[in-house]
Design a protein around this motif. Sequence first.
Motif, PDB file in Angstrom:
ATOM      1  N   LEU A 204      -3.984  -0.747  -4.017  1.00  0.00           N
ATOM      2  CA  LEU A 204      -2.871  -1.572  -4.921  1.00  0.00           C
ATOM      3  C   LEU A 204      -3.838  -3.051  -5.539  1.00  0.00           C
ATOM      4  CD1 LEU A 204      -0.355  -3.318  -6.071  1.00  0.00           C
ATOM      5  CD2 LEU A 204      -0.508  -4.467  -3.642  1.00  0.00           C
ATOM      6  N   VAL A 205      -4.011  -2.999  -7.316  1.00  0.00           N
ATOM      7  CA  VAL A 205      -4.397  -3.533  -8.089  1.00  0.00           C
ATOM      8  C   VAL A 205      -3.731  -4.338  -8.288  1.00  0.00           C
ATOM      9  CG1 VAL A 205      -5.861  -3.638  -9.677  1.00  0.00           C
ATOM     10  CG2 VAL A 205      -5.865  -1.865  -8.127  1.00  0.00           C
ATOM     11  N   ALA A 206      -4.012  -5.882  -7.833  1.00  0.00           N
ATOM     12  CA  ALA A 206      -2.746  -6.784  -8.667  1.00  0.00           C
ATOM     13  C   ALA A 206      -3.185  -7.947  -9.427  1.00  0.00           C
ATOM     14  CB  ALA A 206      -1.393  -7.110  -7.022  1.00  0.00           C
ATOM     15  N   LYS A 207      -2.732  -8.261 -10.309  1.00  0.00           N
ATOM     16  CA  LYS A 207      -4.272 -10.242 -10.740  1.00  0.00           C
ATOM     17  C   LYS A 207      -3.297 -10.835 -10.448  1.00  0.00           C
ATOM     18  CE  LYS A 207      -4.472 -12.013 -15.484  1.00  0.00           C
ATOM     19  NZ  LYS A 207      -5.348 -10.943 -16.879  1.00  0.00           N
ATOM     20  N   VAL A 208      -4.084 -11.477  -9.838  1.00  0.00           N
ATOM     21  CA  VAL A 208      -3.243 -12.830  -9.491  1.00  0.00           C
ATOM     22  C   VAL A 208      -4.127 -14.971  -9.823  1.00  0.00           C
ATOM     23  CG1 VAL A 208      -3.521 -13.981  -6.939  1.00  0.00           C
ATOM     24  CG2 VAL A 208      -2.859 -11.796  -7.136  1.00  0.00           C
ATOM     25  N   ASN A 209      -3.086 -15.060 -10.231  1.00  0.00           N
ATOM     26  CA  ASN A 209      -3.472 -16.047 -11.491  1.00  0.00           C
ATOM     27  C   ASN A 209      -3.567 -17.135 -10.028  1.00  0.00           C
ATOM     28  OD1 ASN A 209      -3.278 -15.027 -12.991  1.00  0.00           O
ATOM     29  ND2 ASN A 209      -1.032 -16.008 -14.447  1.00  0.00           N
TER      30      ASN A 209
ATOM     31  N   SER B 119      -4.650 -10.286   4.430  1.00  0.00           N
ATOM     32  CA  SER B 119      -5.756  -9.482   4.877  1.00  0.00           C
ATOM     33  C   SER B 119      -4.369 -10.101   6.300  1.00  0.00           C
ATOM     34  CB  SER B 119      -6.888 -10.458   6.090  1.00  0.00           C
ATOM     35  OG  SER B 119      -6.833 -12.290   6.118  1.00  0.00           O
ATOM     36  N   GLY B 120      -3.596 -10.951   6.837  1.00  0.00           N
ATOM     37  CA  GLY B 120      -2.878 -10.604   8.146  1.00  0.00           C
ATOM     38  C   GLY B 120      -1.645  -9.898   8.349  1.00  0.00           C
ATOM     39  N   PHE B 121      -1.601  -8.587   6.780  1.00  0.00           N
ATOM     40  CA  PHE B 121      -0.555  -7.770   6.656  1.00  0.00           C
ATOM     41  C   PHE B 121      -1.675  -6.755   7.811  1.00  0.00           C
ATOM     42  CE2 PHE B 121       1.031  -9.746   3.181  1.00  0.00           C
ATOM     43  CZ  PHE B 121       2.215  -9.729   3.217  1.00  0.00           C
ATOM     44  N   GLY B 122      -0.391  -5.897   8.443  1.00  0.00           N
ATOM     45  CA  GLY B 122      -1.360  -4.760   9.584  1.00  0.00           C
ATOM     46  C   GLY B 122      -1.916  -3.227   8.634  1.00  0.00           C
ATOM     47  N   GLY B 123      -2.140  -2.955   8.489  1.00  0.00           N
ATOM     48  CA  GLY B 123      -3.019  -1.726   7.862  1.00  0.00           C
ATOM     49  C   GLY B 123      -3.446  -2.108   6.973  1.00  0.00           C
ATOM     50  N   ILE B 124      -4.184  -2.876   6.464  1.00  0.00           N
ATOM     51  CA  ILE B 124      -4.965  -3.573   5.547  1.00  0.00           C
ATOM     52  C   ILE B 124      -6.423  -2.644   6.146  1.00  0.00           C
ATOM     53  CG2 ILE B 124      -5.970  -4.478   4.457  1.00  0.00           C
ATOM     54  CD1 ILE B 124      -3.290  -4.918   3.799  1.00  0.00           C
ATOM     55  N   GLY B 125      -7.299  -2.076   5.373  1.00  0.00           N
ATOM     56  CA  GLY B 125      -8.183  -0.590   4.628  1.00  0.00           C
ATOM     57  C   GLY B 125      -9.476  -2.094   4.357  1.00  0.00           C
TER      58      GLY B 125
ATOM     59  N   PRO C 279       3.114  -1.740  -0.601  1.00  0.00           N
ATOM     60  CA  PRO C 279       2.539  -2.873  -1.463  1.00  0.00           C
ATOM     61  C   PRO C 279       3.847  -4.085  -1.693  1.00  0.00           C
ATOM     62  CG  PRO C 279       2.273  -0.609  -1.853  1.00  0.00           C
ATOM     63  CD  PRO C 279       2.814  -0.557  -0.694  1.00  0.00           C
ATOM     64  N   VAL C 280       4.951  -3.079  -1.587  1.00  0.00           N
ATOM     65  CA  VAL C 280       5.626  -4.481  -1.868  1.00  0.00           C
ATOM     66  C   VAL C 280       5.308  -5.883  -0.916  1.00  0.00           C
ATOM     67  CG1 VAL C 280       7.979  -4.393  -1.894  1.00  0.00           C
ATOM     68  CG2 VAL C 280       7.234  -2.727  -2.653  1.00  0.00           C
ATOM     69  N   LYS C 281       5.586  -5.224   0.066  1.00  0.00           N
ATOM     70  CA  LYS C 281       5.420  -6.572   0.766  1.00  0.00           C
ATOM     71  C   LYS C 281       4.486  -7.849   0.695  1.00  0.00           C
ATOM     72  CE  LYS C 281       8.062  -4.645   4.752  1.00  0.00           C
ATOM     73  NZ  LYS C 281       7.972  -4.700   6.364  1.00  0.00           N
ATOM     74  N   VAL C 282       2.868  -6.909   0.162  1.00  0.00           N
ATOM     75  CA  VAL C 282       1.820  -7.669  -0.149  1.00  0.00           C
ATOM     76  C   VAL C 282       2.452  -8.410  -1.628  1.00  0.00           C
ATOM     77  CG1 VAL C 282      -0.293  -7.698  -0.873  1.00  0.00           C
ATOM     78  CG2 VAL C 282       0.274  -6.334   0.990  1.00  0.00           C
ATOM     79  N   VAL C 283       2.470  -7.639  -2.466  1.00  0.00           N
ATOM     80  CA  VAL C 283       2.723  -8.677  -3.386  1.00  0.00           C
ATOM     81  C   VAL C 283       4.184  -9.835  -3.971  1.00  0.00           C
ATOM     82  CG1 VAL C 283       3.916  -7.883  -6.066  1.00  0.00           C
ATOM     83  CG2 VAL C 283       2.352  -6.888  -5.058  1.00  0.00           C
ATOM     84  N   ASN C 284       5.261  -9.251  -2.891  1.00  0.00           N
ATOM     85  CA  ASN C 284       6.042  -9.963  -2.723  1.00  0.00           C
ATOM     86  C   ASN C 284       5.803 -11.808  -1.773  1.00  0.00           C
ATOM     87  OD1 ASN C 284       8.118  -9.530  -4.169  1.00  0.00           O
ATOM     88  ND2 ASN C 284       9.262  -7.992  -1.898  1.00  0.00           N
ATOM     89  N   LYS C 285       4.657 -11.554  -0.603  1.00  0.00           N
ATOM     90  CA  LYS C 285       3.922 -12.625  -0.057  1.00  0.00           C
ATOM     91  C   LYS C 285       3.325 -13.138  -1.144  1.00  0.00           C
ATOM     92  CE  LYS C 285       3.411 -14.611   3.265  1.00  0.00           C
ATOM     93  NZ  LYS C 285       5.077 -14.760   4.474  1.00  0.00           N
ATOM     94  N   LEU C 286       2.542 -12.555  -1.768  1.00  0.00           N
ATOM     95  CA  LEU C 286       1.830 -13.728  -3.321  1.00  0.00           C
ATOM     96  C   LEU C 286       2.515 -13.785  -4.063  1.00  0.00           C
ATOM     97  CD1 LEU C 286      -1.004 -10.950  -3.463  1.00  0.00           C
ATOM     98  CD2 LEU C 286      -1.492 -12.696  -2.047  1.00  0.00           C
TER      99      LEU C 286
ATOM    100  N   TYR D  52      10.139  -1.265 -10.260  1.00  0.00           N
ATOM    101  CA  TYR D  52      10.021  -2.589  -9.212  1.00  0.00           C
ATOM    102  C   TYR D  52      10.466  -3.854  -9.710  1.00  0.00           C
ATOM    103  CZ  TYR D  52       7.426  -5.724  -6.038  1.00  0.00           C
ATOM    104  OH  TYR D  52       7.352  -7.178  -5.402  1.00  0.00           O
ATOM    105  N   GLU D  53       9.588  -3.661 -11.098  1.00  0.00           N
ATOM    106  CA  GLU D  53       9.430  -5.916 -11.686  1.00  0.00           C
ATOM    107  C   GLU D  53      10.860  -5.302 -12.275  1.00  0.00           C
ATOM    108  OE1 GLU D  53       6.855  -4.784 -14.306  1.00  0.00           O
ATOM    109  OE2 GLU D  53       4.775  -5.149 -13.292  1.00  0.00           O
ATOM    110  N   ALA D  54      11.611  -4.581 -12.642  1.00  0.00           N
ATOM    111  CA  ALA D  54      13.308  -4.914 -12.868  1.00  0.00           C
ATOM    112  C   ALA D  54      13.848  -4.588 -12.067  1.00  0.00           C
ATOM    113  CB  ALA D  54      13.875  -3.315 -13.530  1.00  0.00           C
TER     114      ALA D  54
END
Length: 127
Positions: free
Chosen positions: A4-9, A24-30, A49-56, A103-105
């Motif tokens: 996953l590549v995300a742009k975070v402000n 890094s708190g999510f399980g399975g992060i390599g 990836p959906v959970k990671v982006v929602n948390k951010l 997803y964005e919709a």
Amino acid sequence: MKKLVAKVNLHDDRDRSKAMRVVSGFGGIGSLSMDSKDNKLTVSGDFDPVKVVNKLRKSWHTEIVSVGAAEEDDGKKDEGKKDEGKKEEGKKDDQVANLVKAYEAYYPMPVTYYCLPPEETPRCVIC
């Protein structure tokens, strides 16, 4: 393995460290890396990836740049397989792009409205 590549402000180093800690708190992060110049966060591993982006998105404005399979390097190179892989990769990129749009919709950016109470005017009494 997913990548996953995300742009975070993010505004400063404190925000960067908080974002890294949250992900890094999510399980399975390599692996987890941050490009401070472009504010791009790269996460790879077995995760959702959906959970990671929602948390951010709860704390920072986050845009998905790409989601796909992580590239694994075994050191073996075969040109015939590369050509087939490129064709399949092109199809996968189209599928990923369609999934990102869907997803964005489905999960639009939350809009926060602040309502200020109306100011009360003092009652004028002429004595």
